[in-house]
Motif scaffolding. Structure first.
Motif, PDB file in Angstrom:
ATOM      1  N   ASP A 241      -4.326  22.286  32.138  1.00  7.50           N
ATOM      2  CA  ASP A 241      -3.900  21.182  31.282  1.00  7.50           C
ATOM      3  C   ASP A 241      -4.912  20.047  31.368  1.00  7.50           C
ATOM      4  O   ASP A 241      -5.040  19.401  32.411  1.00  7.50           O
ATOM      5  CB  ASP A 241      -2.518  20.685  31.719  1.00  7.50           C
ATOM      6  CG  ASP A 241      -1.964  19.628  30.786  1.00  7.50           C
ATOM      7  OD1 ASP A 241      -2.641  19.267  29.806  1.00  7.50           O
ATOM      8  OD2 ASP A 241      -0.833  19.159  31.044  1.00  7.50           O
ATOM      9  N   PRO A 242      -5.646  19.753  30.281  1.00  9.74           N
ATOM     10  CA  PRO A 242      -6.661  18.695  30.328  1.00  9.74           C
ATOM     11  C   PRO A 242      -6.074  17.292  30.420  1.00  9.74           C
ATOM     12  O   PRO A 242      -6.776  16.343  30.788  1.00  9.74           O
ATOM     13  CB  PRO A 242      -7.427  18.897  29.015  1.00  9.74           C
ATOM     14  CG  PRO A 242      -6.419  19.513  28.090  1.00  9.74           C
ATOM     15  CD  PRO A 242      -5.567  20.386  28.962  1.00  9.74           C
ATOM     16  N   ALA A 243      -4.790  17.150  30.095  1.00 12.65           N
ATOM     17  CA  ALA A 243      -4.161  15.830  30.113  1.00 12.65           C
ATOM     18  C   ALA A 243      -3.708  15.421  31.502  1.00 12.65           C
ATOM     19  O   ALA A 243      -3.277  14.289  31.714  1.00 12.65           O
ATOM     20  CB  ALA A 243      -2.974  15.804  29.159  1.00 12.65           C
ATOM     21  N   ARG A 244      -3.794  16.325  32.458  1.00 15.06           N
ATOM     22  CA  ARG A 244      -3.291  16.063  33.818  1.00 15.06           C
ATOM     23  C   ARG A 244      -4.443  16.161  34.812  1.00 15.06           C
ATOM     24  O   ARG A 244      -5.158  17.156  34.831  1.00 15.06           O
ATOM     25  CB  ARG A 244      -2.211  17.098  34.128  1.00 15.06           C
ATOM     26  CG  ARG A 244      -1.895  17.315  35.572  1.00 15.06           C
ATOM     27  CD  ARG A 244      -0.961  16.268  36.129  1.00 15.06           C
ATOM     28  NE  ARG A 244      -0.082  16.839  37.121  1.00 15.06           N
ATOM     29  CZ  ARG A 244      -0.477  17.294  38.324  1.00 15.06           C
ATOM     30  NH1 ARG A 244      -1.732  17.247  38.677  1.00 15.06           N
ATOM     31  NH2 ARG A 244       0.411  17.797  39.165  1.00 15.06           N
TER      32      ARG A 244
ATOM     33  N   PHE B 232       2.629  22.488  38.590  1.00 12.36           N
ATOM     34  CA  PHE B 232       2.810  23.064  39.918  1.00 12.36           C
ATOM     35  C   PHE B 232       2.560  22.041  41.032  1.00 12.36           C
ATOM     36  O   PHE B 232       2.373  22.405  42.182  1.00 12.36           O
ATOM     37  CB  PHE B 232       1.867  24.259  40.101  1.00 12.36           C
ATOM     38  CG  PHE B 232       2.132  25.382  39.144  1.00 12.36           C
ATOM     39  CD1 PHE B 232       3.194  26.245  39.339  1.00 12.36           C
ATOM     40  CD2 PHE B 232       1.328  25.566  38.032  1.00 12.36           C
ATOM     41  CE1 PHE B 232       3.448  27.284  38.455  1.00 12.36           C
ATOM     42  CE2 PHE B 232       1.566  26.609  37.143  1.00 12.36           C
ATOM     43  CZ  PHE B 232       2.632  27.460  37.356  1.00 12.36           C
ATOM     44  N   ILE B 233       2.498  20.752  40.675  1.00 20.52           N
ATOM     45  CA  ILE B 233       2.246  19.632  41.564  1.00 20.52           C
ATOM     46  C   ILE B 233       0.758  19.562  41.922  1.00 20.52           C
ATOM     47  O   ILE B 233       0.107  18.537  41.680  1.00 20.52           O
ATOM     48  CB  ILE B 233       3.117  19.683  42.847  1.00 20.52           C
ATOM     49  CG1 ILE B 233       4.595  19.837  42.457  1.00 20.52           C
ATOM     50  CG2 ILE B 233       2.903  18.414  43.671  1.00 20.52           C
ATOM     51  CD1 ILE B 233       5.135  18.808  41.513  1.00 20.52           C
ATOM     52  N   GLU B 234       0.193  20.656  42.502  1.00 16.12           N
ATOM     53  CA  GLU B 234      -1.233  20.651  42.831  1.00 16.12           C
ATOM     54  C   GLU B 234      -2.090  20.657  41.563  1.00 16.12           C
ATOM     55  O   GLU B 234      -3.188  20.111  41.550  1.00 16.12           O
ATOM     56  CB  GLU B 234      -1.597  21.867  43.683  1.00 16.12           C
ATOM     57  CG  GLU B 234      -0.986  21.868  45.076  1.00 16.12           C
ATOM     58  CD  GLU B 234       0.415  22.471  45.079  1.00 16.12           C
ATOM     59  OE1 GLU B 234       0.895  22.875  43.994  1.00 16.12           O
ATOM     60  OE2 GLU B 234       1.021  22.544  46.159  1.00 16.12           O
ATOM     61  N   PHE B 235      -1.619  21.306  40.505  1.00 13.24           N
ATOM     62  CA  PHE B 235      -2.310  21.327  39.220  1.00 13.24           C
ATOM     63  C   PHE B 235      -1.301  21.678  38.140  1.00 13.24           C
ATOM     64  O   PHE B 235      -0.168  22.064  38.434  1.00 13.24           O
ATOM     65  CB  PHE B 235      -3.481  22.329  39.224  1.00 13.24           C
ATOM     66  CG  PHE B 235      -3.069  23.768  39.373  1.00 13.24           C
ATOM     67  CD1 PHE B 235      -2.961  24.593  38.264  1.00 13.24           C
ATOM     68  CD2 PHE B 235      -2.793  24.307  40.633  1.00 13.24           C
ATOM     69  CE1 PHE B 235      -2.588  25.921  38.395  1.00 13.24           C
ATOM     70  CE2 PHE B 235      -2.423  25.634  40.778  1.00 13.24           C
ATOM     71  CZ  PHE B 235      -2.314  26.444  39.652  1.00 13.24           C
ATOM     72  N   ALA B 236      -1.708  21.531  36.886  1.00 13.98           N
ATOM     73  CA  ALA B 236      -0.808  21.787  35.764  1.00 13.98           C
ATOM     74  C   ALA B 236      -1.479  22.706  34.753  1.00 13.98           C
ATOM     75  O   ALA B 236      -2.703  22.680  34.576  1.00 13.98           O
ATOM     76  CB  ALA B 236      -0.397  20.481  35.098  1.00 13.98           C
ATOM     77  N   VAL B 237      -0.660  23.523  34.085  1.00 15.47           N
ATOM     78  CA  VAL B 237      -1.135  24.499  33.118  1.00 15.47           C
ATOM     79  C   VAL B 237      -0.424  24.273  31.788  1.00 15.47           C
ATOM     80  O   VAL B 237       0.783  24.015  31.753  1.00 15.47           O
ATOM     81  CB  VAL B 237      -0.870  25.932  33.631  1.00 15.47           C
ATOM     82  CG1 VAL B 237      -1.153  26.962  32.544  1.00 15.47           C
ATOM     83  CG2 VAL B 237      -1.708  26.221  34.872  1.00 15.47           C
ATOM     84  N   ALA B 238      -1.182  24.355  30.702  1.00 13.37           N
ATOM     85  CA  ALA B 238      -0.604  24.271  29.362  1.00 13.37           C
ATOM     86  C   ALA B 238      -0.509  25.676  28.781  1.00 13.37           C
ATOM     87  O   ALA B 238      -1.418  26.496  28.961  1.00 13.37           O
ATOM     88  CB  ALA B 238      -1.466  23.389  28.471  1.00 13.37           C
ATOM     89  N   GLY B 239       0.584  25.955  28.084  1.00 16.41           N
ATOM     90  CA  GLY B 239       0.784  27.256  27.459  1.00 16.41           C
ATOM     91  C   GLY B 239       0.963  27.109  25.961  1.00 16.41           C
ATOM     92  O   GLY B 239       1.685  26.215  25.504  1.00 16.41           O
ATOM     93  N   TYR B 240       0.283  27.968  25.201  1.00 16.47           N
ATOM     94  CA  TYR B 240       0.338  27.911  23.743  1.00 16.47           C
ATOM     95  C   TYR B 240       0.772  29.262  23.200  1.00 16.47           C
ATOM     96  O   TYR B 240       0.256  30.309  23.611  1.00 16.47           O
ATOM     97  CB  TYR B 240      -1.035  27.531  23.176  1.00 16.47           C
ATOM     98  CG  TYR B 240      -1.557  26.235  23.721  1.00 16.47           C
ATOM     99  CD1 TYR B 240      -1.125  25.015  23.209  1.00 16.47           C
ATOM    100  CD2 TYR B 240      -2.457  26.218  24.791  1.00 16.47           C
ATOM    101  CE1 TYR B 240      -1.591  23.809  23.722  1.00 16.47           C
ATOM    102  CE2 TYR B 240      -2.928  25.017  25.316  1.00 16.47           C
ATOM    103  CZ  TYR B 240      -2.491  23.822  24.782  1.00 16.47           C
ATOM    104  OH  TYR B 240      -2.951  22.639  25.304  1.00 16.47           O
ATOM    105  N   LEU B 241       1.714  29.243  22.271  1.00 16.48           N
ATOM    106  CA  LEU B 241       2.230  30.476  21.693  1.00 16.48           C
ATOM    107  C   LEU B 241       1.129  31.161  20.894  1.00 16.48           C
ATOM    108  O   LEU B 241       0.619  30.620  19.908  1.00 16.48           O
ATOM    109  CB  LEU B 241       3.433  30.162  20.797  1.00 16.48           C
ATOM    110  CG  LEU B 241       4.186  31.351  20.211  1.00 16.48           C
ATOM    111  CD1 LEU B 241       4.741  32.245  21.307  1.00 16.48           C
ATOM    112  CD2 LEU B 241       5.317  30.858  19.302  1.00 16.48           C
TER     113      LEU B 241
END
Length: 265
Positions: free
Chosen positions: A39-42, A245-254
């Motif tokens: 996730d680039p926003a995090r 996940f606290i340590e890092f974040a992931v974005a998911g796109y359909l």
């Protein structure tokens, strides 16, 4: 949506479980594939990149829902260290919300790190109950009053969104933790009208809501263990995910979407 996307999240317990919906929510049987990226926003100070995929399938079997979720994520740290996380999660959930069968297997770099399996029952939707684990060992876990299973939670969440509610909170048990039901808090943003620009024709005439669900250890306070942001269409389909996940974040796109046959007909 385990990793659970955590497919779950939950609701304001007994009162909410008993509250009638103004109009019945109908969940669409479907298969959805998501592309996962960092996730680039995090800010992710220790992670250089993350890429992967998640396949999520839910089918209305008339008297029950079945869910399958497969998740794979390759992570590279700023030090250059790389690893792969994967999970395989399967459930069968009675439509009345009183029985749940579950199996979860998680692995890192191909080595299984966690296996959880068993069955849970409640004395009624939003009631008390217990979960009987068969793996990693045989044991029984008490489930507190107000506990909801994942698909019932999704229904309650969408019913609450239709009513204009903004906050839901309750314990949820989905079979992904040996600690029992997790406390959750769900924030629901305002209704988004149908959008003809949505990438899949089957979703263009459907309203949606953005929700954020925080998961806490049972009886826990302070920071959540995990958070997920989802845009839910009112038929239960999600097309945008944010998994923190606290340590890092992931974005998911359909990336792919397919309606599946389901129901009693």
């Amino acid at each position: 949506m385990p990793v659970r996307f955590r497919p779950a999240a939950v609701v304001a317990v007994c009162l909410l479980a008993a509250a009638p919906a103004a109009q019945a929510v109908e969940l669409t049987s479907h298969r959805a594939a998501y592309r996962l990226v960092l996730d680039p926003a995090r800010p992710n100070q220790d992670v250089e990149s993350a890429n992967g995929a998640m396949l999520y399938e839910v089918v209305d079997r008339c008297g029950a829902w079945t869910v399958q979720q497969r998740f794979t994520l390759q992570v590279v740290g700023r030090s250059g260290q790389a690893y792969e996380m994967s999970s395989d999660y399967v459930t069968w959930e009675a439509r009345e919300g009183t029985r749940l069968r579950f199996r979860l297997r998680q692995a890192t770099d191909g080595t299984v790190t966690k296996t959880i399996a068993g069955e849970a029952t409640l004395d009624g939707p939003g009631g008390t109950g217990s979960a009987r684990l068969t793996a990693p060992e045989q044991r029984e876990i008490a489930l507190p009053r107000g506990t909801l299973f994942p698909m019932i939670h999704t229904l309650r969440l969408l019913e609450a969104a239709r009513r204009g509610d903004r906050v839901l909170a309750a314990p949820v048990f989905d079979g992904t933790s040996e600690d029992g039901a997790q406390d959750t808090n769900t924030v629901i943003a305002g209704r988004l009208p149908a959008d003809p620009a949505v990438g899949f024709a089957a979703l263009r005439d459907v309203a949606s809501w953005r929700v954020r669900i925080a998961f806490f250890a049972p009886g826990g306070t302070g920071q959540p263990e995990y958070e997920v942001g989802i845009r839910y269409f009112e038929n239960g389909v999600a097309d945008e995910l944010k998994m923190d996940f606290i340590e890092f974040a992931v974005a998911g796109y359909l990336a792919e979407f397919e309606r599946l046959p389901g129901g009693c007909n």
